[in-house]
Write a protein that holds these residues in place. Structure first.
Motif, mmCIF file in Angstrom:
data_model
loop_
_atom_site.group_PDB
_atom_site.id
_atom_site.type_symbol
_atom_site.label_atom_id
_atom_site.label_comp_id
_atom_site.label_asym_id
_atom_site.label_seq_id
_atom_site.Cartn_x
_atom_site.Cartn_y
_atom_site.Cartn_z
ATOM 1 N N ALA A 1 21.423 55.990 14.334
ATOM 2 C CA ALA A 1 22.083 57.013 13.393
ATOM 3 C C ALA A 1 21.693 58.287 13.632
ATOM 4 C CB ALA A 1 21.519 56.534 12.056
ATOM 5 N N LEU A 2 20.230 58.886 14.078
ATOM 6 C CA LEU A 2 19.900 59.979 14.402
ATOM 7 C C LEU A 2 20.732 60.552 15.460
ATOM 8 C CD1 LEU A 2 17.820 62.284 13.750
ATOM 9 C CD2 LEU A 2 16.185 61.303 15.620
ATOM 10 N N LEU A 3 20.841 59.803 16.608
ATOM 11 C CA LEU A 3 21.723 60.119 17.553
ATOM 12 C C LEU A 3 23.383 60.538 17.364
ATOM 13 C CD1 LEU A 3 21.737 60.780 20.748
ATOM 14 C CD2 LEU A 3 22.285 58.344 21.047
ATOM 15 N N ARG A 4 23.697 59.728 16.535
ATOM 16 C CA ARG A 4 24.971 59.952 16.172
ATOM 17 C C ARG A 4 25.280 61.254 15.142
ATOM 18 N NH1 ARG A 4 25.267 54.073 14.976
ATOM 19 N NH2 ARG A 4 24.829 54.561 12.964
ATOM 20 N N GLY A 5 24.339 61.339 14.430
ATOM 21 C CA GLY A 5 24.173 62.681 13.752
ATOM 22 C C GLY A 5 24.122 63.814 14.405
ATOM 23 N N PHE A 6 23.038 63.797 15.539
ATOM 24 C CA PHE A 6 23.331 64.886 16.676
ATOM 25 C C PHE A 6 24.490 65.197 17.415
ATOM 26 C CE2 PHE A 6 18.572 64.766 16.169
ATOM 27 C CZ PHE A 6 18.292 66.266 15.725
ATOM 28 N N LEU A 7 24.903 64.125 17.735
ATOM 29 C CA LEU A 7 26.329 64.294 18.214
ATOM 30 C C LEU A 7 27.321 64.809 17.212
ATOM 31 C CD1 LEU A 7 26.499 60.925 20.442
ATOM 32 C CD2 LEU A 7 26.221 63.242 21.161
ATOM 33 N N TRP A 8 27.457 64.423 16.092
ATOM 34 C CA TRP A 8 28.337 65.140 15.091
ATOM 35 C C TRP A 8 27.966 66.578 14.914
ATOM 36 C CZ3 TRP A 8 32.688 63.565 12.852
ATOM 37 C CH2 TRP A 8 33.145 62.192 12.796
ATOM 38 N N LEU B 1 31.931 75.291 8.735
ATOM 39 C CA LEU B 1 32.881 75.252 7.879
ATOM 40 C C LEU B 1 33.759 73.973 8.344
ATOM 41 C CD1 LEU B 1 33.856 78.972 7.725
ATOM 42 C CD2 LEU B 1 32.972 77.589 5.774
ATOM 43 N N LEU B 2 33.977 73.647 9.529
ATOM 44 C CA LEU B 2 34.808 72.509 9.696
ATOM 45 C C LEU B 2 34.194 71.438 9.383
ATOM 46 C CD1 LEU B 2 35.670 73.396 13.644
ATOM 47 C CD2 LEU B 2 37.185 73.367 11.690
ATOM 48 N N MET B 3 32.490 71.099 9.654
ATOM 49 C CA MET B 3 31.736 69.981 9.119
ATOM 50 C C MET B 3 31.873 69.939 7.485
ATOM 51 S SD MET B 3 27.942 68.653 9.399
ATOM 52 C CE MET B 3 27.184 70.260 8.953
ATOM 53 N N ALA B 4 31.919 71.226 6.655
ATOM 54 C CA ALA B 4 31.941 71.020 5.389
ATOM 55 C C ALA B 4 33.466 70.525 4.696
ATOM 56 C CB ALA B 4 31.990 72.334 4.688
ATOM 57 N N GLY B 5 34.567 70.912 5.831
ATOM 58 C CA GLY B 5 35.818 70.318 5.425
ATOM 59 C C GLY B 5 35.879 69.022 5.511
ATOM 60 N N MET B 6 35.534 68.604 6.809
ATOM 61 C CA MET B 6 35.435 66.957 6.959
ATOM 62 C C MET B 6 34.636 66.207 6.034
ATOM 63 S SD MET B 6 33.536 64.790 9.925
ATOM 64 C CE MET B 6 32.354 65.000 8.666
ATOM 65 N N LEU B 7 33.537 66.748 5.459
ATOM 66 C CA LEU B 7 32.730 65.995 4.437
ATOM 67 C C LEU B 7 33.659 65.873 3.199
ATOM 68 C CD1 LEU B 7 29.061 67.244 5.621
ATOM 69 C CD2 LEU B 7 30.227 65.083 5.988
ATOM 70 N N ILE C 1 24.959 62.288 9.768
ATOM 71 C CA ILE C 1 24.658 63.613 9.721
ATOM 72 C C ILE C 1 23.251 64.065 8.741
ATOM 73 C CG2 ILE C 1 25.323 65.849 8.977
ATOM 74 C CD1 ILE C 1 28.310 64.919 9.643
ATOM 75 N N ALA C 2 23.231 63.457 7.686
ATOM 76 C CA ALA C 2 21.916 63.457 7.028
ATOM 77 C C ALA C 2 20.537 62.966 7.881
ATOM 78 C CB ALA C 2 22.085 62.791 5.903
ATOM 79 N N ALA C 3 20.749 62.216 8.534
ATOM 80 C CA ALA C 3 19.798 61.568 9.248
ATOM 81 C C ALA C 3 19.132 62.805 10.617
ATOM 82 C CB ALA C 3 19.849 60.247 10.056
ATOM 83 N N GLN D 1 17.922 66.422 8.258
ATOM 84 C CA GLN D 1 16.820 66.258 7.783
ATOM 85 C C GLN D 1 15.532 66.781 8.395
ATOM 86 O OE1 GLN D 1 15.825 66.175 4.647
ATOM 87 N NE2 GLN D 1 18.061 66.059 3.886
ATOM 88 N N PRO D 2 15.367 66.309 9.805
ATOM 89 C CA PRO D 2 14.125 66.875 10.708
ATOM 90 C C PRO D 2 14.247 68.299 10.885
ATOM 91 C CG PRO D 2 14.992 64.635 11.490
ATOM 92 C CD PRO D 2 15.914 65.208 10.652
ATOM 93 N N LEU D 3 15.912 69.052 11.122
ATOM 94 C CA LEU D 3 15.848 70.275 11.319
ATOM 95 C C LEU D 3 15.634 71.121 10.488
ATOM 96 C CD1 LEU D 3 19.275 69.887 13.234
ATOM 97 C CD2 LEU D 3 16.969 70.162 14.253
ATOM 98 N N ILE D 4 15.675 70.621 8.845
ATOM 99 C CA ILE D 4 15.336 71.484 7.990
ATOM 100 C C ILE D 4 13.798 72.089 7.938
ATOM 101 C CG2 ILE D 4 15.076 71.528 5.563
ATOM 102 C CD1 ILE D 4 17.585 69.721 5.316
#
Length: 125
Positions: A2-9, A36-42, A52-54, A57-60
């Motif tokens: 999930a972490l890898l998929r999130g970074f790809l997103w 903005l594109l990601m916010a629209g998608m979500l 994406i959350a996975a 979270q480490p980036l925060i």
């Protein structure tokens, strides 16, 4: 995984933002356009929010480290601001206060109330 998929997103949205900025000549950062594109998608409930959350979270926790190079870079151009320190200080203080106030208002608006706490309408006078 999930972490890898999130970074790809996240990388995909950044690249989409970069593409739009270059193709359309937008005077905005590619990261902002991608966000903005990601916010629209979500908002449309497309994609996997848990992936994406996975990844985010480490980036925060690293956010201060990501901002640091820009802050340090100011010291290398300090001579350019020699006669404008009052304007810079007012902009920094005003921007910080506006940011904190906006964050407070948004947090109060969108966070659910804590259990057992009275809302202003329920508080006896």
């Amino acid at each position: 995984m999930a972490l890898l998929r999130g970074f790809l997103w996240l990388t995909g949205f950044w690249l989409a933002g970069e593409t739009l900025v270059v193709l359309l000549g937008l005077p905005v950062s590619a990261g902002v356009v991608g966000m903005l594109l990601m916010a629209g998608m979500l908002m449309l409930r497309v994609g996997r929010l848990d992936d994406i959350a996975a990844a985010s979270q480490p980036l925060i926790g690293l956010l201060a480290m990501l901002i640091m190079p820009g802050v340090v870079g100011v010291f290398f151009v300090a001579d350019d601001f020699a006669g404008q320190w009052l304007a810079v200080a007012v902009a920094l203080v005003g921007g910080t206060l506006a940011s904190v106030l906006t964050t407070l208002l948004l947090m109060r608006r969108f966070m659910p109330p804590e259990p057992g706490s009275a809302t202003p309408e329920e508080t006896p006078s």
